[in-house]
Motif scaffolding. Structure first.
Motif, PDB file in Angstrom:
ATOM      1  N   THR A  81       0.833  -1.206   0.000  1.00  0.00           N
ATOM      2  CA  THR A  81       0.000   0.000   0.000  1.00  0.00           C
ATOM      3  C   THR A  81       0.869   1.259   0.000  1.00  0.00           C
ATOM      4  O   THR A  81       1.848   1.325   0.747  1.00  0.00           O
ATOM      5  CB  THR A  81      -0.884   0.002   1.267  1.00  0.00           C
ATOM      6  OG1 THR A  81      -1.454  -1.291   1.412  1.00  0.00           O
ATOM      7  CG2 THR A  81      -1.993   1.018   1.174  1.00  0.00           C
ATOM      8  N   MET A  83       2.100   4.771   0.989  1.00  0.00           N
ATOM      9  CA  MET A  83       1.939   5.670   2.139  1.00  0.00           C
ATOM     10  C   MET A  83       2.649   6.993   1.856  1.00  0.00           C
ATOM     11  O   MET A  83       3.691   7.024   1.200  1.00  0.00           O
ATOM     12  CB  MET A  83       2.574   5.045   3.392  1.00  0.00           C
ATOM     13  CG  MET A  83       2.114   3.625   3.690  1.00  0.00           C
ATOM     14  SD  MET A  83       0.389   3.517   4.147  1.00  0.00           S
ATOM     15  CE  MET A  83       0.511   3.823   5.894  1.00  0.00           C
ATOM     16  N   ASP A  84       2.078   8.059   2.386  1.00  0.00           N
ATOM     17  CA  ASP A  84       2.750   9.360   2.332  1.00  0.00           C
ATOM     18  C   ASP A  84       3.794   9.426   3.440  1.00  0.00           C
ATOM     19  O   ASP A  84       3.820   8.572   4.328  1.00  0.00           O
ATOM     20  CB  ASP A  84       1.728  10.485   2.525  1.00  0.00           C
ATOM     21  CG  ASP A  84       0.890  10.682   1.275  1.00  0.00           C
ATOM     22  OD1 ASP A  84       1.371  10.277   0.197  1.00  0.00           O
ATOM     23  OD2 ASP A  84      -0.240  11.206   1.381  1.00  0.00           O
ATOM     24  N   GLY A  87       2.631   8.958   6.921  1.00  0.00           N
ATOM     25  CA  GLY A  87       2.122   7.657   7.342  1.00  0.00           C
ATOM     26  C   GLY A  87       0.676   7.411   6.957  1.00  0.00           C
ATOM     27  O   GLY A  87       0.071   6.429   7.395  1.00  0.00           O
ATOM     28  N   ILE A  89      -2.257   6.653   4.007  1.00  0.00           N
ATOM     29  CA  ILE A  89      -2.338   6.030   2.668  1.00  0.00           C
ATOM     30  C   ILE A  89      -2.551   7.111   1.611  1.00  0.00           C
ATOM     31  O   ILE A  89      -3.401   7.991   1.764  1.00  0.00           O
ATOM     32  CB  ILE A  89      -3.493   5.010   2.611  1.00  0.00           C
ATOM     33  CG1 ILE A  89      -3.170   3.810   3.499  1.00  0.00           C
ATOM     34  CG2 ILE A  89      -3.755   4.542   1.193  1.00  0.00           C
ATOM     35  CD1 ILE A  89      -4.292   2.789   3.597  1.00  0.00           C
ATOM     36  N   ASN A  90      -1.761   7.025   0.555  1.00  0.00           N
ATOM     37  CA  ASN A  90      -1.921   7.956  -0.562  1.00  0.00           C
ATOM     38  C   ASN A  90      -3.108   7.462  -1.401  1.00  0.00           C
ATOM     39  O   ASN A  90      -2.992   6.533  -2.193  1.00  0.00           O
ATOM     40  CB  ASN A  90      -0.633   7.987  -1.399  1.00  0.00           C
ATOM     41  CG  ASN A  90      -0.702   8.990  -2.522  1.00  0.00           C
ATOM     42  OD1 ASN A  90      -1.740   9.135  -3.169  1.00  0.00           O
ATOM     43  ND2 ASN A  90       0.388   9.679  -2.749  1.00  0.00           N
ATOM     44  N   TRP A  94      -3.519   4.864  -4.589  1.00  0.00           N
ATOM     45  CA  TRP A  94      -4.209   3.623  -4.229  1.00  0.00           C
ATOM     46  C   TRP A  94      -5.423   3.377  -5.129  1.00  0.00           C
ATOM     47  O   TRP A  94      -5.644   2.263  -5.606  1.00  0.00           O
ATOM     48  CB  TRP A  94      -4.620   3.665  -2.753  1.00  0.00           C
ATOM     49  CG  TRP A  94      -5.143   2.356  -2.240  1.00  0.00           C
ATOM     50  CD1 TRP A  94      -6.340   2.142  -1.652  1.00  0.00           C
ATOM     51  CD2 TRP A  94      -4.486   1.089  -2.264  1.00  0.00           C
ATOM     52  NE1 TRP A  94      -6.485   0.815  -1.310  1.00  0.00           N
ATOM     53  CE2 TRP A  94      -5.347   0.143  -1.679  1.00  0.00           C
ATOM     54  CE3 TRP A  94      -3.246   0.664  -2.748  1.00  0.00           C
ATOM     55  CZ2 TRP A  94      -5.011  -1.201  -1.553  1.00  0.00           C
ATOM     56  CZ3 TRP A  94      -2.919  -0.684  -2.622  1.00  0.00           C
ATOM     57  CH2 TRP A  94      -3.802  -1.594  -2.029  1.00  0.00           C
TER      58      TRP A  94
END
Lengths: 131, 246
Positions: A81, A83-84, A87, A89-90, A94
């Protein structure tokens, strides 16, 4: 000299064998569906076209793996997954990846259907050849 | 005539460039390359969408024509009786219908000059079909790459393995609209590839079904080009009907 009907039966059987080999290879290769999503800096995509094989392609240029999904034939799913830095989720990457997973799944279904139809037609021809 | 046939076959492949064509463009020492589908869309978003919509319509037309040709081939093969070939099958259902042409060709297989028919014109048709098979084989034997360019700039590229594995690379500056354009382009490319595989299956299984009922030595050689010609005739007939102004 062989009779024409024997020649034809033999040709149909050869075709059936080639098809069976292809289906076997397909089933072996389809044990896992792999979907990977990468990003590249602006204007880097065109360098990918000149790569020599599927593995080299994504090692060339400044390509970054952002998301991944592996779906095994028995249904197990493993996902990578994006992540930016914070922390979280982008979601943009996604969603992009999820759409690719959906498209890949549909494509596999179409390929399976085409192979299934070819196998069915060949079986019918084999039955006729033996009958 | 040969040029028109080549153009029809090229149109069926759409923007697909198969390995051979790519290797030629890169030089003889180039290793095998993936099949490539590159669509360069106009920079204007509406023009780009319109272009993709036109491609989608063309794809649907081609799919419909192939489906109809497959249905007519199945109906013909089910009804055709080789022992009855010389008289009844030669009676045209309509003037020069694809069915009557195919029946006439198959009827000739019972005659001694059967093998001579391969000289001309079936030899040419056979060569066309062989070229088609080779191109489809190239298209499906390795992975394929679908690339979308907008105003000449690549914004997305997707590599598709033959079992459906996807690897997509995106330009980091890509917009939501451009993402949708690339996804539509991938769909078009893969749907067209699947259609070509279907056409190959239609011709080969249709020919097998007919050939199994022939008993004349060498006659089977004629069936594949005859069936390929039948499919082309059905499609040409549909296109001619669609071209008639209402």
């Amino acid at each position: 000299m062989a009779e024409p009907r024997e020649d034809l039966n033999s040709a149909v059987r050869d075709y059936a064998k080639a098809l069976a080999d292809q289906i076997q290879a397909f089933v072996k290769d389809m044990a896992t569906l792999e979907v990977r999503t990468f990003t590249t800096p602006e204007d880097q995509i065109q360098v990918l076209v000149k790569a020599k094989n599927i593995d080299d392609i994504l090692n060339e240029g400044n390509v970054m793996l952002r998301a991944g999904t592996s779906i095994s034939f028995d249904g197990d799913v493993a996902q990578l997954t994006p992540m930016d830095a914070s922390g979280v989720i982008n979601t943009a990457v996604w969603e992009l990846h999820q759409q690719a997973v959906q498209q890949a799944t549909q494509h596999r279904e179409r390929m399976l259907k085409a192979l299934g139809e070819a196998a069915e037609s060949t079986l019918r021809a084999l039955r006729a050849a033996n009958g | 005539m040969a040029d028109r046939t080549a153009a029809w076959q090229d149109a069926l492949f759409g923007d697909w460039q198969v390995n051979d064509a790519i290797a030629k463009s890169l030089g003889s020492d180039t290793p095998p390359q993936p099949s490539l589908w590159v669509m360069d869309l106009p920079a204007d978003a509406r023009d780009a969408s319109r272009h993709l919509a036109q491609q989608q319509s063309q794809l649907q037309r081609d799919q419909r024509e192939i489906t109809l040709a497959a249905q007519r081939l199945t109906a013909f093969a089910d009804a055709w009786d080789p022992s009855d070939a010389t008289e009844k099958s030669l009676e045209p259902q309509s003037e020069a219908s694809p069915e009557s042409r195919l029946a006439a060709t198959l009827a000739l297989t019972n005659q001694p000059q059967t093998k001579g028919l391969l000289d001309d014109p079936l030899q040419t048709v056979r060569a066309e079909f062989d070229r088609f098979v080779e191109r489809v084989r190239e298209l499906t034997s390795s992975y394929a790459q679908v690339e979308t360019r907008i105003g000449g700039r690549a914004i997305g590229s997707t590599i598709v393995g033959w079992t459906g594995d996807f690897k997509s690379a995106w330009d980091e500056a890509v917009s939501v609209e451009q993402i949708a354009l690339h996804q539509q382009n991938v769909h078009l490319a893969l749907a067209r590839r699947a259609m070509l595989v279907k056409l190959l299956i239609v011709v080969s299984t249709g020919a097998a079904k007919i050939a199994l009922r022939l008993a004349t030595p060498g006659a089977q050689l004629l069936v594949i080009p005859a069936v390929w010609q039948f499919v082309k005739d059905v499609i040409a007939q549909m296109q001619a009907l669609n071209a008639v102004p209402s």
